[in-house]
Design a protein around this motif. Structure first.
Motif, PDB file in Angstrom:
ATOM      1  N   ALA A   3      39.200  27.759  35.889  1.00  0.00           N
ATOM      2  CA  ALA A   3      38.422  29.029  36.296  1.00  0.00           C
ATOM      3  C   ALA A   3      37.567  29.432  35.098  1.00  0.00           C
ATOM      4  O   ALA A   3      36.432  29.817  35.413  1.00  0.00           O
ATOM      5  CB  ALA A   3      39.323  30.101  36.721  1.00  0.00           C
ATOM      6  N   ARG A   4      38.204  29.558  33.874  1.00  0.00           N
ATOM      7  CA  ARG A   4      37.117  30.183  32.919  1.00  0.00           C
ATOM      8  C   ARG A   4      36.012  28.907  32.587  1.00  0.00           C
ATOM      9  O   ARG A   4      35.019  29.377  32.249  1.00  0.00           O
ATOM     10  CB  ARG A   4      37.954  30.167  31.593  1.00  0.00           C
ATOM     11  CG  ARG A   4      38.700  31.645  31.498  1.00  0.00           C
ATOM     12  CD  ARG A   4      39.618  31.763  30.398  1.00  0.00           C
ATOM     13  NE  ARG A   4      40.845  30.992  30.213  1.00  0.00           N
ATOM     14  CZ  ARG A   4      41.906  31.240  30.791  1.00  0.00           C
ATOM     15  NH1 ARG A   4      41.994  32.147  31.512  1.00  0.00           N
ATOM     16  NH2 ARG A   4      43.014  30.326  30.499  1.00  0.00           N
ATOM     17  N   ALA A   5      36.434  27.631  32.663  1.00  0.00           N
ATOM     18  CA  ALA A   5      35.360  26.468  32.589  1.00  0.00           C
ATOM     19  C   ALA A   5      34.267  26.715  33.703  1.00  0.00           C
ATOM     20  O   ALA A   5      33.206  26.422  33.244  1.00  0.00           O
ATOM     21  CB  ALA A   5      36.071  25.274  32.476  1.00  0.00           C
ATOM     22  N   TYR A   6      34.482  26.871  34.567  1.00  0.00           N
ATOM     23  CA  TYR A   6      33.957  27.260  35.998  1.00  0.00           C
ATOM     24  C   TYR A   6      33.107  28.365  35.814  1.00  0.00           C
ATOM     25  O   TYR A   6      31.654  28.322  35.731  1.00  0.00           O
ATOM     26  CB  TYR A   6      34.677  27.460  37.351  1.00  0.00           C
ATOM     27  CG  TYR A   6      33.815  27.538  38.258  1.00  0.00           C
ATOM     28  CD1 TYR A   6      33.023  26.508  39.081  1.00  0.00           C
ATOM     29  CD2 TYR A   6      33.250  28.936  38.865  1.00  0.00           C
ATOM     30  CE1 TYR A   6      32.079  26.612  40.069  1.00  0.00           C
ATOM     31  CE2 TYR A   6      32.490  29.136  39.801  1.00  0.00           C
ATOM     32  CZ  TYR A   6      31.883  28.057  40.480  1.00  0.00           C
ATOM     33  OH  TYR A   6      30.870  28.241  41.574  1.00  0.00           O
ATOM     34  N   LEU A   7      33.406  29.386  35.157  1.00  0.00           N
ATOM     35  CA  LEU A   7      32.644  30.489  34.751  1.00  0.00           C
ATOM     36  C   LEU A   7      31.704  30.410  33.587  1.00  0.00           C
ATOM     37  O   LEU A   7      30.407  30.721  33.691  1.00  0.00           O
ATOM     38  CB  LEU A   7      33.418  31.799  34.318  1.00  0.00           C
ATOM     39  CG  LEU A   7      34.225  32.519  35.701  1.00  0.00           C
ATOM     40  CD1 LEU A   7      35.125  33.541  35.162  1.00  0.00           C
ATOM     41  CD2 LEU A   7      33.206  33.071  36.894  1.00  0.00           C
ATOM     42  N   LEU A  18      35.323  36.641  30.516  1.00  0.00           N
ATOM     43  CA  LEU A  18      36.072  35.330  31.324  1.00  0.00           C
ATOM     44  C   LEU A  18      37.743  35.832  31.615  1.00  0.00           C
ATOM     45  O   LEU A  18      38.052  35.650  32.764  1.00  0.00           O
ATOM     46  CB  LEU A  18      36.040  34.020  30.427  1.00  0.00           C
ATOM     47  CG  LEU A  18      34.661  33.584  30.450  1.00  0.00           C
ATOM     48  CD1 LEU A  18      34.401  32.346  29.052  1.00  0.00           C
ATOM     49  CD2 LEU A  18      34.181  33.011  31.585  1.00  0.00           C
ATOM     50  N   GLN A  19      38.232  36.233  30.619  1.00  0.00           N
ATOM     51  CA  GLN A  19      39.507  36.556  30.881  1.00  0.00           C
ATOM     52  C   GLN A  19      39.918  37.611  31.664  1.00  0.00           C
ATOM     53  O   GLN A  19      40.630  37.522  32.509  1.00  0.00           O
ATOM     54  CB  GLN A  19      40.303  37.179  29.517  1.00  0.00           C
ATOM     55  CG  GLN A  19      41.652  37.209  29.606  1.00  0.00           C
ATOM     56  CD  GLN A  19      42.265  36.036  30.018  1.00  0.00           C
ATOM     57  OE1 GLN A  19      42.251  34.818  29.865  1.00  0.00           O
ATOM     58  NE2 GLN A  19      43.608  36.225  30.746  1.00  0.00           N
ATOM     59  N   TYR A  20      38.902  38.543  31.808  1.00  0.00           N
ATOM     60  CA  TYR A  20      38.851  39.845  32.736  1.00  0.00           C
ATOM     61  C   TYR A  20      38.806  39.497  34.054  1.00  0.00           C
ATOM     62  O   TYR A  20      39.646  39.730  34.859  1.00  0.00           O
ATOM     63  CB  TYR A  20      38.198  40.932  32.267  1.00  0.00           C
ATOM     64  CG  TYR A  20      38.243  42.190  33.147  1.00  0.00           C
ATOM     65  CD1 TYR A  20      39.278  43.139  32.544  1.00  0.00           C
ATOM     66  CD2 TYR A  20      37.425  42.414  34.189  1.00  0.00           C
ATOM     67  CE1 TYR A  20      39.456  44.433  33.176  1.00  0.00           C
ATOM     68  CE2 TYR A  20      37.894  43.729  34.734  1.00  0.00           C
ATOM     69  CZ  TYR A  20      38.737  44.644  34.718  1.00  0.00           C
ATOM     70  OH  TYR A  20      38.873  45.692  34.941  1.00  0.00           O
ATOM     71  N   ILE A  21      37.720  38.622  34.379  1.00  0.00           N
ATOM     72  CA  ILE A  21      37.452  38.282  35.732  1.00  0.00           C
ATOM     73  C   ILE A  21      38.584  37.313  36.261  1.00  0.00           C
ATOM     74  O   ILE A  21      38.903  37.545  37.437  1.00  0.00           O
ATOM     75  CB  ILE A  21      36.230  37.540  35.613  1.00  0.00           C
ATOM     76  CG1 ILE A  21      34.938  38.026  35.408  1.00  0.00           C
ATOM     77  CG2 ILE A  21      36.037  36.734  37.146  1.00  0.00           C
ATOM     78  CD1 ILE A  21      33.602  37.506  35.029  1.00  0.00           C
ATOM     79  N   VAL A  22      39.118  36.191  35.600  1.00  0.00           N
ATOM     80  CA  VAL A  22      40.104  35.642  36.025  1.00  0.00           C
ATOM     81  C   VAL A  22      41.399  36.255  36.175  1.00  0.00           C
ATOM     82  O   VAL A  22      42.068  36.184  37.170  1.00  0.00           O
ATOM     83  CB  VAL A  22      40.504  34.262  34.983  1.00  0.00           C
ATOM     84  CG1 VAL A  22      41.628  33.414  35.430  1.00  0.00           C
ATOM     85  CG2 VAL A  22      39.108  33.418  35.029  1.00  0.00           C
ATOM     86  N   GLY A  23      41.744  37.053  35.263  1.00  0.00           N
ATOM     87  CA  GLY A  23      43.007  37.983  35.451  1.00  0.00           C
ATOM     88  C   GLY A  23      43.078  38.992  36.183  1.00  0.00           C
ATOM     89  O   GLY A  23      44.031  39.219  37.217  1.00  0.00           O
ATOM     90  N   LYS A  24      41.908  39.500  36.705  1.00  0.00           N
ATOM     91  CA  LYS A  24      41.650  40.808  37.604  1.00  0.00           C
ATOM     92  C   LYS A  24      41.212  40.281  39.095  1.00  0.00           C
ATOM     93  O   LYS A  24      41.751  40.759  40.009  1.00  0.00           O
ATOM     94  CB  LYS A  24      40.734  41.884  36.925  1.00  0.00           C
ATOM     95  CG  LYS A  24      41.254  42.304  35.826  1.00  0.00           C
ATOM     96  CD  LYS A  24      42.728  43.151  35.961  1.00  0.00           C
ATOM     97  CE  LYS A  24      43.017  43.892  34.555  1.00  0.00           C
ATOM     98  NZ  LYS A  24      44.238  44.579  34.828  1.00  0.00           N
ATOM     99  N   LEU A  25      40.273  39.248  39.121  1.00  0.00           N
ATOM    100  CA  LEU A  25      39.964  38.835  40.162  1.00  0.00           C
ATOM    101  C   LEU A  25      40.435  37.613  40.721  1.00  0.00           C
ATOM    102  O   LEU A  25      40.013  37.475  42.223  1.00  0.00           O
ATOM    103  CB  LEU A  25      38.316  38.920  40.353  1.00  0.00           C
ATOM    104  CG  LEU A  25      37.434  39.911  39.720  1.00  0.00           C
ATOM    105  CD1 LEU A  25      36.038  39.773  40.033  1.00  0.00           C
ATOM    106  CD2 LEU A  25      37.826  41.413  40.783  1.00  0.00           C
ATOM    107  N   GLY A  26      41.052  36.857  40.113  1.00  0.00           N
ATOM    108  CA  GLY A  26      41.613  35.743  40.504  1.00  0.00           C
ATOM    109  C   GLY A  26      41.006  34.549  40.167  1.00  0.00           C
ATOM    110  O   GLY A  26      39.803  34.375  39.386  1.00  0.00           O
ATOM    111  N   ARG A  33      32.390  32.467  41.768  1.00  0.00           N
ATOM    112  CA  ARG A  33      31.060  32.117  41.881  1.00  0.00           C
ATOM    113  C   ARG A  33      30.373  33.346  42.170  1.00  0.00           C
ATOM    114  O   ARG A  33      29.259  33.777  41.730  1.00  0.00           O
ATOM    115  CB  ARG A  33      30.727  31.045  42.924  1.00  0.00           C
ATOM    116  CG  ARG A  33      29.108  30.902  43.200  1.00  0.00           C
ATOM    117  CD  ARG A  33      28.916  29.721  43.928  1.00  0.00           C
ATOM    118  NE  ARG A  33      27.468  29.411  43.787  1.00  0.00           N
ATOM    119  CZ  ARG A  33      26.771  28.257  44.073  1.00  0.00           C
ATOM    120  NH1 ARG A  33      27.474  27.329  44.627  1.00  0.00           N
ATOM    121  NH2 ARG A  33      25.645  28.162  44.061  1.00  0.00           N
ATOM    122  N   LEU A  34      30.749  34.267  43.160  1.00  0.00           N
ATOM    123  CA  LEU A  34      29.948  35.532  43.553  1.00  0.00           C
ATOM    124  C   LEU A  34      30.095  36.370  42.238  1.00  0.00           C
ATOM    125  O   LEU A  34      28.997  37.255  42.003  1.00  0.00           O
ATOM    126  CB  LEU A  34      30.832  36.140  44.545  1.00  0.00           C
ATOM    127  CG  LEU A  34      30.728  35.686  45.963  1.00  0.00           C
ATOM    128  CD1 LEU A  34      31.457  36.092  46.922  1.00  0.00           C
ATOM    129  CD2 LEU A  34      29.199  35.733  46.504  1.00  0.00           C
TER     130      LEU A  34
END
Length: 181
Positions: A3-7, A18-26, A33-34
């Motif tokens: 997920a972090r690589a995708y972002l 990156l960590q916040y998005i993956v940790g909080k939004l899944g 993408r959104l």
């Protein structure tokens, strides 16, 4: 990690973000993408001061992945700075594909647009084409609502403006019936 690589590939380089998005939004690919598209639309000042606060607000207000995705989609729609393009995009993207020929007879009236000629429609379509977070080029020279977004967002767009969505549908049916004769 994926997920972090995708972002990162979508232009989000800051490790904390990156960590916040993956940790909080899944890790849902559409949500990622959104989120990346919405973050890239922020101006530099907003990005520096408001990224984490905005993402936190999205998560707090949303209830589940569909609601998070809706909030992100609304954020992308809200960043369309051209008012005519914004009116065309929502609710006009209930149509899968938009061409200049469709804008006047099908979308202009329901979307509250004054389109008097094919040239005006072509100009409007070219301005919509710049909204790459919402549309992609179609083979016939028009644009298509990105399929990954359309599957999720079409029901929400229809639910938010059911009468307008029905009007667009009826006008599209009549337009395509005339063009076949």
């Amino acid at each position: 990690d994926a997920a972090r690589a995708y972002l990162r590939a979508r232009g989000i380089a800051d490790g904390d973000t990156l960590q916040y998005i993956v940790g909080k939004l899944g890790r849902n690919i559409l949500t990622l993408r959104l989120a990346a598209d919405a973050l890239r639309q922020m101006d530099p000042g907003e990005r520096a001061t408001g990224r984490r606060g905005w993402l936190s607000d999205v998560r707090r207000r949303a209830g589940g992945q569909a609601a998070i995705q809706r909030a992100l989609y609304d954020r992308i729609l809200g960043h369309i700075h051209d008012p005519e393009v914004a009116r065309l995009a929502h609710p006009g993207l209930v149509l899968r594909r938009i061409t200049p020929e469709v804008i006047g007879p099908v979308l202009a009236e329901p979307c509250g647009l004054a389109v008097e000629s094919v040239d005006q429609a072509t100009d409007l379509l070219e301005r919509l084409r710049r909204e790459v977070s919402l549309v992609r080029d179609a083979e016939d020279g028009g644009v298509e609502h990105r399929p990954d977004l359309r599957r999720l967002m079409l029901p929400m767009v229809v639910a938010s403006k059911p009468g307008v969505a029905r009007r667009i549908h009826d006008l599209a049916v009549a337009f395509y019936a005339r063009s076949r004769t």
